[in-house]
Design a protein around this motif. Structure first.
Motif, PDB file in Angstrom:
ATOM      1  N   GLN A 279       2.497   1.890  -3.278  1.00 38.69           N
ATOM      2  CA  GLN A 279       1.424   2.294  -4.366  1.00 38.69           C
ATOM      3  C   GLN A 279       1.153   3.796  -4.123  1.00 38.69           C
ATOM      4  N   VAL A 280       1.102   4.216  -2.974  1.00 42.49           N
ATOM      5  CA  VAL A 280       1.081   5.659  -2.930  1.00 42.49           C
ATOM      6  C   VAL A 280       2.126   6.452  -3.292  1.00 42.49           C
TER       7      VAL A 280
ATOM      8  N   LYS B  18       0.959  -1.217  -0.060  1.00 41.70           N
ATOM      9  CA  LYS B  18      -0.027   0.216  -0.089  1.00 41.70           C
ATOM     10  C   LYS B  18       0.858   1.109   0.098  1.00 41.70           C
TER      11      LYS B  18
ATOM     12  N   ARG C 215       1.408   8.696  -6.671  1.00 50.00           N
ATOM     13  CA  ARG C 215       1.139   9.894  -6.133  1.00 50.00           C
ATOM     14  C   ARG C 215       2.269  10.641  -5.857  1.00 50.00           C
TER      15      ARG C 215
ATOM     16  N   THR D 239       3.779  10.429   0.675  1.00 49.07           N
ATOM     17  CA  THR D 239       3.064   9.595   1.700  1.00 49.07           C
ATOM     18  C   THR D 239       2.486  10.241   2.603  1.00 49.07           C
ATOM     19  N   THR D 240       2.377   9.335   3.715  1.00 45.14           N
ATOM     20  CA  THR D 240       1.679  10.051   4.869  1.00 45.14           C
ATOM     21  C   THR D 240       2.607  10.034   5.911  1.00 45.14           C
TER      22      THR D 240
END
Length: 142
Positions: free
Chosen positions: A127-128, A124, A132, A135-136
């Motif tokens: 993928q981010v 996951k 994109r 990240t977070t």
């Protein structure tokens, strides 16, 4: 943020843990992104690869704690080399120490990712990052 003309084609994972390298490659394969992943077991090996100009990755994932040359020294060195200094570097470490995060950012890392404990979390996260370019993590900018 990290994408070159909208597409990431190559990345370099610098990590001394062979199991982490394999999991990372497996997670990339799960995502069906056409990205070639090179690996190096420490900063010195990675620097040697990059300085021979055999390839130039679009993105570097960099562990911090490694033998011979750790991640911080590697980051410092590539930022001093003209043809390498603009390659985005994401710290990819088990350490969640705020001091290390601040040091990495001040030295030019574009992101800091704490290694996920589970394979599906790694998938996951990649993928981010790959779709994109963000990240977070504490480095995310809105």
């Amino acid at each position: 943020m990290y994408k070159n003309n909208g597409e990431l084609k190559t990345l370099l994972l610098v990590d001394d843990d062979q199991d982490d390298q394999e999991l990372f490659k497996l997670a990339l394969a799960e995502l069906n992104h056409p990205i070639h992943c090179f690996t190096a077991g420490n900063g010195q090996e990675a620097l040697d690869q990059l300085c021979t100009r055999a390839y130039r990755p679009d993105l570097i994932f960099l562990d911090l704690n490694m033998p011979l040359m750790n991640g911080i020294v590697f980051l410092e060195r590539i930022k001093d080399i003209e043809h390498l200094k603009d390659i985005p570097v994401i710290i990819y470490s088990t350490s969640d120490e705020p001091r290390e995060m601040l040091t990495a950012r001040s030295m030019g890392a574009v992101d800091y990712i704490i290694k996920p404990a589970r394979f599906n979390e790694l998938c996951k996260l990649l993928q981010v990052v790959l779709t994109r370019g963000a990240t977070t993590t504490p480095f995310q900018q809105d």
